[in-house]
Every structure is written in C-alpha cells, then in structure tokens.
Motif scaffolding. Structure first.
Motif, PDB file in Angstrom:
ATOM      1  N   VAL A   5     -65.871 -34.074  67.849  1.00 53.26           N
ATOM      2  CA  VAL A   5     -64.564 -34.138  67.202  1.00 53.26           C
ATOM      3  C   VAL A   5     -64.606 -35.178  66.080  1.00 53.26           C
ATOM      4  CG1 VAL A   5     -62.113 -34.710  67.513  1.00 53.26           C
ATOM      5  CG2 VAL A   5     -63.301 -33.340  69.232  1.00 53.26           C
ATOM      6  N   LEU A   6     -65.241 -36.315  66.336  1.00 56.64           N
ATOM      7  CA  LEU A   6     -65.349 -37.343  65.301  1.00 56.64           C
ATOM      8  C   LEU A   6     -66.107 -36.818  64.088  1.00 56.64           C
ATOM      9  CD1 LEU A   6     -66.065 -40.501  67.486  1.00 56.64           C
ATOM     10  CD2 LEU A   6     -63.915 -39.847  66.395  1.00 56.64           C
ATOM     11  N   LYS A   7     -67.187 -36.088  64.322  1.00 56.74           N
ATOM     12  CA  LYS A   7     -67.953 -35.511  63.211  1.00 56.74           C
ATOM     13  C   LYS A   7     -67.081 -34.560  62.393  1.00 56.74           C
ATOM     14  CE  LYS A   7     -71.894 -32.595  62.111  1.00 56.74           C
ATOM     15  NZ  LYS A   7     -72.914 -31.717  62.663  1.00 56.74           N
ATOM     16  N   GLU A   8     -66.270 -33.783  63.068  1.00 54.79           N
ATOM     17  CA  GLU A   8     -65.381 -32.832  62.404  1.00 54.79           C
ATOM     18  C   GLU A   8     -64.300 -33.549  61.588  1.00 54.79           C
ATOM     19  OE1 GLU A   8     -63.876 -29.117  61.365  1.00 54.79           O
ATOM     20  OE2 GLU A   8     -65.713 -29.490  62.491  1.00 54.79           O
ATOM     21  N   CYS A   9     -63.902 -34.741  62.032  1.00 49.74           N
ATOM     22  CA  CYS A   9     -62.769 -35.423  61.419  1.00 49.74           C
ATOM     23  C   CYS A   9     -63.140 -36.454  60.352  1.00 49.74           C
ATOM     24  CB  CYS A   9     -61.934 -36.106  62.499  1.00 49.74           C
ATOM     25  SG  CYS A   9     -61.191 -34.931  63.657  1.00 49.74           S
ATOM     26  N   VAL A  10     -64.319 -37.048  60.436  1.00 53.21           N
ATOM     27  CA  VAL A  10     -64.715 -38.067  59.458  1.00 53.21           C
ATOM     28  C   VAL A  10     -65.128 -37.365  58.167  1.00 53.21           C
ATOM     29  CG1 VAL A  10     -66.382 -39.874  58.904  1.00 53.21           C
ATOM     30  CG2 VAL A  10     -65.435 -39.727  61.219  1.00 53.21           C
ATOM     31  N   PRO A  11     -64.429 -37.613  57.066  1.00 50.19           N
ATOM     32  CA  PRO A  11     -64.795 -36.966  55.806  1.00 50.19           C
ATOM     33  C   PRO A  11     -66.229 -37.322  55.396  1.00 50.19           C
ATOM     34  CG  PRO A  11     -62.642 -38.010  55.637  1.00 50.19           C
ATOM     35  CD  PRO A  11     -63.241 -38.463  56.926  1.00 50.19           C
ATOM     36  N   GLY A  64     -57.538 -47.446  47.333  1.00 47.73           N
ATOM     37  CA  GLY A  64     -57.097 -46.051  47.306  1.00 47.73           C
ATOM     38  C   GLY A  64     -58.031 -45.144  48.079  1.00 47.73           C
ATOM     39  N   PHE A  65     -59.329 -45.382  47.930  1.00 46.83           N
ATOM     40  CA  PHE A  65     -60.314 -44.584  48.652  1.00 46.83           C
ATOM     41  C   PHE A  65     -60.205 -44.805  50.159  1.00 46.83           C
ATOM     42  CE2 PHE A  65     -64.465 -44.237  50.684  1.00 46.83           C
ATOM     43  CZ  PHE A  65     -64.726 -42.903  50.452  1.00 46.83           C
ATOM     44  N   ALA A  66     -60.074 -46.056  50.589  1.00 45.85           N
ATOM     45  CA  ALA A  66     -59.973 -46.359  52.021  1.00 45.85           C
ATOM     46  C   ALA A  66     -58.730 -45.717  52.623  1.00 45.85           C
ATOM     47  CB  ALA A  66     -59.957 -47.873  52.229  1.00 45.85           C
ATOM     48  N   LYS A  67     -57.607 -45.777  51.916  1.00 44.45           N
ATOM     49  CA  LYS A  67     -56.385 -45.141  52.417  1.00 44.45           C
ATOM     50  C   LYS A  67     -56.566 -43.630  52.520  1.00 44.45           C
ATOM     51  CE  LYS A  67     -51.418 -44.718  51.616  1.00 44.45           C
ATOM     52  NZ  LYS A  67     -51.315 -44.023  52.836  1.00 44.45           N
ATOM     53  N   LYS A  68     -57.201 -43.039  51.507  1.00 46.81           N
ATOM     54  CA  LYS A  68     -57.454 -41.597  51.516  1.00 46.81           C
ATOM     55  C   LYS A  68     -58.344 -41.205  52.694  1.00 46.81           C
ATOM     56  CE  LYS A  68     -59.852 -38.139  48.772  1.00 46.81           C
ATOM     57  NZ  LYS A  68     -60.651 -37.921  47.584  1.00 46.81           N
ATOM     58  N   MET A  69     -59.390 -41.986  52.953  1.00 44.50           N
ATOM     59  CA  MET A  69     -60.296 -41.687  54.070  1.00 44.50           C
ATOM     60  C   MET A  69     -59.568 -41.747  55.413  1.00 44.50           C
ATOM     61  SD  MET A  69     -63.614 -41.105  53.410  1.00 44.50           S
ATOM     62  CE  MET A  69     -64.510 -41.773  54.779  1.00 44.50           C
ATOM     63  N   ASP A  99     -56.343 -41.443  55.956  1.00 45.05           N
ATOM     64  CA  ASP A  99     -55.372 -40.354  56.014  1.00 45.05           C
ATOM     65  C   ASP A  99     -56.070 -39.024  56.315  1.00 45.05           C
ATOM     66  OD1 ASP A  99     -52.624 -39.444  55.727  1.00 45.05           O
ATOM     67  OD2 ASP A  99     -53.343 -38.416  53.928  1.00 45.05           O
ATOM     68  N   GLN A 100     -57.206 -38.765  55.665  1.00 44.30           N
ATOM     69  CA  GLN A 100     -57.943 -37.526  55.908  1.00 44.30           C
ATOM     70  C   GLN A 100     -58.434 -37.461  57.356  1.00 44.30           C
ATOM     71  OE1 GLN A 100     -61.035 -37.411  52.931  1.00 44.30           O
ATOM     72  NE2 GLN A 100     -59.738 -36.335  51.467  1.00 44.30           N
ATOM     73  N   PHE A 101     -58.924 -38.582  57.882  1.00 48.01           N
ATOM     74  CA  PHE A 101     -59.418 -38.588  59.263  1.00 48.01           C
ATOM     75  C   PHE A 101     -58.304 -38.217  60.232  1.00 48.01           C
ATOM     76  CE2 PHE A 101     -59.819 -40.597  63.372  1.00 48.01           C
ATOM     77  CZ  PHE A 101     -61.054 -40.124  63.802  1.00 48.01           C
ATOM     78  N   PHE A 102     -57.165 -38.903  60.148  1.00 46.34           N
ATOM     79  CA  PHE A 102     -56.095 -38.660  61.110  1.00 46.34           C
ATOM     80  C   PHE A 102     -55.404 -37.318  60.886  1.00 46.34           C
ATOM     81  CE2 PHE A 102     -56.693 -43.251  61.651  1.00 46.34           C
ATOM     82  CZ  PHE A 102     -56.889 -43.274  63.024  1.00 46.34           C
ATOM     83  N   THR A 103     -55.349 -36.836  59.649  1.00 47.23           N
ATOM     84  CA  THR A 103     -54.818 -35.494  59.387  1.00 47.23           C
ATOM     85  C   THR A 103     -55.732 -34.458  60.020  1.00 47.23           C
ATOM     86  OG1 THR A 103     -53.745 -36.149  57.336  1.00 47.23           O
ATOM     87  CG2 THR A 103     -54.267 -33.809  57.583  1.00 47.23           C
ATOM     88  N   ARG A 104     -57.029 -34.618  59.833  1.00 49.85           N
ATOM     89  CA  ARG A 104     -57.992 -33.662  60.400  1.00 49.85           C
ATOM     90  C   ARG A 104     -57.972 -33.720  61.925  1.00 49.85           C
ATOM     91  NH1 ARG A 104     -59.451 -29.077  60.713  1.00 49.85           N
ATOM     92  NH2 ARG A 104     -61.587 -28.680  61.288  1.00 49.85           N
ATOM     93  N   LEU A 105     -57.842 -34.914  62.510  1.00 47.57           N
ATOM     94  CA  LEU A 105     -57.748 -35.043  63.960  1.00 47.57           C
ATOM     95  C   LEU A 105     -56.548 -34.262  64.477  1.00 47.57           C
ATOM     96  CD1 LEU A 105     -58.811 -36.445  66.586  1.00 47.57           C
ATOM     97  CD2 LEU A 105     -57.127 -38.231  66.123  1.00 47.57           C
TER      98      LEU A 105
END
Length: 167
Positions: free
Chosen positions: A25-31, A127-132, A134-140
């Motif tokens: 799941v972590l692999k799927e969620c970490v951009p 900005g990049f850290a916030k995007k990462m 957000d993408q992780f928790f959205t994907r989760l």
C-alpha cells in the motif's frame, strides 16, 4: 517545513491502520516509489524517483515506525539520500479517530532537505513537500475507499485489491 491536515476516509479504523503498515500500500501511495520493502517492526526500505524544480534524483532510504499506539497513532520517520541531489528527511505523526464508520486521519509532517535540493529555495521545496504529502494521503484514501463515482473501475474490484494487500 511543517504542515498539517485531516482526511476523512470511508472505512473503519482497522482497515486504515493496516493500510498504513503495509509495504504494498505504501508503494502504491508514495509518489514516484518504485520499491518499498520491509515490515513495520524492522522498518521499510524505499526507492523513490522525484523531480524537484530542475533537480531529478532517485532517493534510496529508510522509513521507521515509532510511537505506536495500536490502531490509534504512529510516527513514520524517513530519510533518503539522492546522491549529488542531496538528502531528504521527514517525520509524520499520524492519528486515527473513528465515528460512524468514518475514520478521521490527522497528520503533522516535518520535512528537511539538504544539498542541491536546499539550494532551490524554500518556496520550491516547501511547495513540493506539501504536494508530496497531499498526493500520498489522497492516494491512500483512494486505495482504501476505491475509485470515486466518476472513475470507470468498479469499486468492488478496487476494494478487493486492497483487502488482498492488507490481509
């Protein structure tokens, strides 16, 4: 850099907890993750490729799980080295609360970078850290809940995929 947010996930707390501790799941969620292996007890190893501004790097690093309150809270701490690009370090304090079949996931993230990445300037890096995050928790949330109604894939198929991963 620090950031905080809250997500409401339509699943019980046990499923969200299991997903947070599953390497697939972590692999799927970490951009940008191409590999995540390990266990919550021993820690995870990850390979992640990312582009931050003009700098593209493959980071190899570790993620440890600490401050575990079974089913309710944990801290994920990671550190990755990207060769000449520099390094990234971060920690996320994650809390889970459940009410009426909805799990509220709250997180506080702290991140630091060094090397060429730090030279890019705080606006780009922050900005990049916030995007990462957000993408992780959205994907989760998407992996746990299945696709939204606008998506084409059947929800039952997606939820079956997650159940196979976390069982």
């Amino acid at each position: 850099m620090q950031m905080s947010d809250t997500r409401e996930i339509s699943a019980d707390k046990a499923i969200v907890w299991a997903a947070l501790l599953n390497p697939e799941v972590l692999k799927e969620c970490v951009p940008g993750a191409s590999e995540v292996t390990g266990t919550p007890e021993d820690g995870f190893e990850a390979v992640v490729t990312q582009k931050v501004g003009p700098v593209k790097a493959t980071f190899r690093g570790t993620v440890t799980v600490s401050n575990v309150v079974e089913g309710a809270a944990l801290t994920l701490t990671g550190e990755g080295k990207g060769g000449a690009a520099g390094f990234a370090k971060g920690a996320a304090n994650v809390r889970l609360d459940e009410a009426d079949g909805i799990t509220r996931l709250s997180y506080d993230v702290q991140a630091k970078v060094g090397g060429k990445l730090a030279q890019l300037g705080s606006r780009i890096v922050d900005g990049f850290a916030k995007k990462m995050a957000d993408q992780f928790f959205t994907r989760l949330e998407e992996v746990i809940e299945g696709p939204k109604e606008a998506d084409e894939a059947p929800e039952a198929e997606k939820k079956g995929w997650l159940k196979k991963l976390i069982s």
